[in-house]
Design an enzyme around this catalytic site. Sequence first.
Site, mmCIF file in Angstrom:
data_model
loop_
_atom_site.group_PDB
_atom_site.id
_atom_site.type_symbol
_atom_site.label_atom_id
_atom_site.label_comp_id
_atom_site.label_asym_id
_atom_site.label_seq_id
_atom_site.Cartn_x
_atom_site.Cartn_y
_atom_site.Cartn_z
ATOM 1 N N ASP A 463 0.828 -1.205 0.000
ATOM 2 C CA ASP A 463 0.000 0.000 0.000
ATOM 3 C C ASP A 463 0.862 1.255 0.000
ATOM 4 O O ASP A 463 0.540 2.225 -0.666
ATOM 5 C CB ASP A 463 -0.950 0.003 1.204
ATOM 6 C CG ASP A 463 -0.216 -0.117 2.543
ATOM 7 O OD1 ASP A 463 0.915 -0.637 2.564
ATOM 8 O OD2 ASP A 463 -0.784 0.297 3.563
ATOM 9 N N ASP A 468 4.672 2.631 9.231
ATOM 10 C CA ASP A 468 4.772 1.280 9.799
ATOM 11 C C ASP A 468 3.595 0.443 9.303
ATOM 12 O O ASP A 468 2.742 0.043 10.079
ATOM 13 C CB ASP A 468 4.794 1.346 11.334
ATOM 14 C CG ASP A 468 3.568 2.064 11.894
ATOM 15 O OD1 ASP A 468 2.885 2.788 11.138
ATOM 16 O OD2 ASP A 468 3.273 1.898 13.091
ATOM 17 N N GLU A 469 3.577 0.219 7.983
ATOM 18 C CA GLU A 469 2.507 -0.584 7.398
ATOM 19 C C GLU A 469 3.082 -1.444 6.261
ATOM 20 O O GLU A 469 3.395 -2.584 6.448
ATOM 21 C CB GLU A 469 1.360 0.306 6.907
ATOM 22 C CG GLU A 469 0.174 -0.516 6.454
ATOM 23 C CD GLU A 469 -1.160 0.155 6.721
ATOM 24 O OE1 GLU A 469 -1.201 1.281 7.196
ATOM 25 O OE2 GLU A 469 -2.193 -0.494 6.432
ATOM 26 N N TRP A 528 -11.487 -6.278 -1.481
ATOM 27 C CA TRP A 528 -10.095 -6.616 -1.146
ATOM 28 C C TRP A 528 -9.869 -8.095 -1.470
ATOM 29 O O TRP A 528 -9.112 -8.427 -2.381
ATOM 30 C CB TRP A 528 -9.809 -6.311 0.331
ATOM 31 C CG TRP A 528 -9.301 -4.912 0.529
ATOM 32 C CD1 TRP A 528 -8.015 -4.564 0.810
ATOM 33 C CD2 TRP A 528 -10.038 -3.691 0.438
ATOM 34 N NE1 TRP A 528 -7.906 -3.191 0.896
ATOM 35 C CE2 TRP A 528 -9.130 -2.638 0.670
ATOM 36 C CE3 TRP A 528 -11.350 -3.377 0.162
ATOM 37 C CZ2 TRP A 528 -9.522 -1.298 0.650
ATOM 38 C CZ3 TRP A 528 -11.752 -2.041 0.145
ATOM 39 C CH2 TRP A 528 -10.845 -1.028 0.380
ATOM 40 N N GLU A 724 -2.389 8.982 -0.903
ATOM 41 C CA GLU A 724 -3.366 8.017 -0.379
ATOM 42 C C GLU A 724 -4.769 8.604 -0.373
ATOM 43 O O GLU A 724 -5.751 7.914 -0.619
ATOM 44 C CB GLU A 724 -2.968 7.655 1.054
ATOM 45 C CG GLU A 724 -3.923 6.706 1.741
ATOM 46 C CD GLU A 724 -3.434 6.295 3.133
ATOM 47 O OE1 GLU A 724 -2.642 7.049 3.733
ATOM 48 O OE2 GLU A 724 -3.842 5.220 3.601
HETATM 49 C C1 BGC Z 1 -3.984 0.874 3.846
HETATM 50 C C2 BGC Z 1 -4.829 0.792 2.612
HETATM 51 C C3 BGC Z 1 -5.639 -0.460 2.726
HETATM 52 C C4 BGC Z 1 -6.551 -0.194 3.874
HETATM 53 C C5 BGC Z 1 -7.652 -1.148 4.097
HETATM 54 C C6 BGC Z 1 -4.895 1.060 5.003
HETATM 55 O O1 BGC Z 1 -4.245 1.168 6.188
HETATM 56 O O2 BGC Z 1 -3.023 1.845 3.756
HETATM 57 O O3 BGC Z 1 -4.229 1.080 1.456
HETATM 58 O O4 BGC Z 1 -6.251 -0.902 1.600
HETATM 59 O O5 BGC Z 1 -5.872 0.056 5.059
HETATM 60 O O6 BGC Z 1 -8.755 -0.403 4.120
#
Ligand code: BGC
Length: 868
Positions: A463, A468-469, A528, A724
């Site tokens: 993403d 921190d993801e 998703w 985003e």
């Molecule tokens: C991410 C998104 C992801 C979403 C789920 C977020 O924290 O950055 O890109 O699809 O969570 O809704």
Amino acid sequence: MHHRVVELRCEYLENPLAVDNPNPRLSWKIASERPNCKQEAYQIQVASKTELFDVGNANLWDSGEVTGNQCLDVRYKSDQLQTTDQAYWRVRTKAFGEWSEFSETALWECAIVDRNRWHSKWISFPFAGDWTVSQPAQIVRKAFDLPQNRIYRARLHISAQGIIKPFLNGDWATDAEFLPGWTDYNHRIPYETIDVTNLLKTGRNVVGGVLGDGWHCGQVCWFGRNQYGSYPIGLLRLSIEFEDREPMLIGSDATWKAAECAIRSNDLIQGESFDGSKLWSDAWKAEFDDSEWQYARAASLGQVQLTSRSSLPCRVTEKLKPIEVIEVSKTVRIYDFGQNHTGNLELSTGDSSISELTIRHAEILDSNGEMYIENLRAAKATDSVSNLGSNQRWNPQFTFHGYRFAEIESKSPQEFLESVTSRVIHSDMKRTGWFSCSDPLLNRLFENIVWGLRSNFLDVPTDCPQRDERLGWTGDAQVFASTAGYIYDVAAFFENWLEDVNSATSDSGIYPNIAPNLLELGQGAPGWADAGILVPFSLFQTYGNTEHLSNCLPTMERYVRTILKSNSDGLWKNLRSHDFGDWLSIGEETDKTLIATAFLINNMRLLSFRAGINLLREWRVSMEAFEREFMESGRLKHETQSGYALTLAFRIGKPKTWPSMAHRLAQIIEENGCQIATGFLGVSHLLPVLSEFGYFDLCYKLLMRKEFPSWLYPVTHGATTIWERWDGWTEEKGFQDPGMNSFNHYAYGSVGEWLFEHIGGIQPLTDHHGFSHFRLAPTPGGDLAWAKVRFDSRYGTIRSDWNYGLDGFSWEIEVPPNTSAEVLLPPLESKANWQLDGNTLRTKVSNFGGSKRSSVLLNSGIFRLSTR
Ligand code: BGC
């Protein structure tokens, strides 16, 4: 000769050295200067040594003459190859009634398919301390002697539970980064195969690697460290074949030596620290004395599945120089690289040495010109270097950051760096798509889309690369997959990732929300989880690999049937974990059951109509339920942009209501001041649906809009990647909530598909996957005077370059050999008199998106069309 065979690929790759499938797929392209080139037959020859071709002995396989135009994914249909067997191959093709010369010879090598052939163990430094915090990286090494013999070939196979950077005789053995990459390690761990034939020498040699934490042991997302294991371990296998003696195999085991090194801590998210006074590059020289080191701790291969990497590794693909250096104080400087991206810094010291430096990274500066790091959340993204001597070069090994700005703070003002550059790192895929036009802002938007891809396709489609993801969110990937497929060759990249999507389905068959999956984020979020179906179909459309799609079908069907089992009325109400809806929409919220059911219906449509899986009855039930629940008099009861975009894109409702629904969609957009009002799920369908029903002007208005909210708003405010959120930063409110505000998310960049398909006009046709037959149908608008669009399909270059000025429309197109194109002439106002290469063009008139357009069928070649 009027044609030749070029670009030989085995399983998508050029000369791959470890192919897991003992009967891999072979593909090639045909090049020809002559129009109408179509392959009539092919012949493939495969031999275990190149010399055999010279004596006419294709000892492994000779396909003989095979009639037909297949040039993609031809299976090697002979005896299966065994571990590390080599196969040299070449192809010739017949076209215009004559055979081409045989192509240049290409190579593939079989992977280690027999596990017993590894003869190696997982090894590590026998440190017994606390692995809940990052510990120094380790070096493992083995010195050995080589006799004076001619080496035929040497291959280094390496893997790690962690990250490994291998070395051989004083230097790194590969320029690949972050090996072996990130997969669902509980399920499979990839290994990399490196050709090291030319790095070995007679006498003393050394092979080894540096081991860092990576995804395996370091922090992943906000989940903390040790998601897969506590400490990094490495696996190395050097196999050497000689011209004239028995082969040698040096596998990692307890006779290897191990020590801690200068990398004092390392973490993908937190950063890396390096102490130049400690053990480093001397240790990868053959003559280094490791007698004081400890012996490595060794463990057997265990149960874990080792698979050869099937996609290309990450590499430094570009080095950026700062466009500005901002002197914040005597000891602090901010380097602006002019481009948000993913990678890490390379520092060079000149005459002076460095005692201590701290490096922080940020995507953006705040209004005071300071590093805006709040949106990194708990990611420190901080590297540090100490005791770096003069004339040294340094870069981190086991971390990357997402940034445009790097702030370097030194201990004393005297400590200058000679140079600071930024290394751009991502999966090293082949570039396949280019777009430019007369509008500089649109060009920048396209560049931002490209950089969004480059920043987030680092082994896994993530993403975002900075906070921190950094997870393989399935929704983001499905929204962007088609756009990505135009810009880079993402076939191997996505197929690799899809293995982790497929293997992470729940016991009942529901796809995960992220892959590689860490269970915290669940399965089955509408839009998703559906990536498990949508991404393979998108790949099939772009690359035409029938087998990959077929292999995915059983899992797809199971997923759909499981959802249906819990939703007997056909509306997807139950079994929706983490319902994200039309994520980050700035418009009115679209009903989440509508979204979910629309995706469910689309899944059934794809499976029934394009893959021969009979879900027609269930599809009808859901269609009717959808109409009852969400529609009234041919409209949506609750009208939103995403609601209509999904309904129309997924062909829901009676076909006769589609034009009026499209009309309502156009109306509500206009009533909204021509502002976009979708989130992640609606965005990729909005312009395609509008153009399908002829609302091109509106598409251009939405696309070219500069005011907030729009695609160009960030561009006019200096964005160099896709944000985003539509409102990541606005003049009115400044920054959005730093808890979720990345400036490098590719989802809204899914509009890239429209740039290729409607400005360039390069469009796939669903019945002809892989662009074997396609449409060229640009629709000029938005005051664009010209556009140049190119897509290198698996068959070859497709190009559409047009110019629309006072002297009419001129258009140069390229249709690759072995394909054909349905060319739709742009709907121009004046009654145009079309010419093809100077001759009057005969066209036929067909119905397209509710209006009539003239078309002509063209086989391969380069053509010039114009109006007079
Ligand atoms: C991410 C998104 C992801 C979403 C789920 C977020 O924290 O950055 O890109 O699809 O969570 O809704």
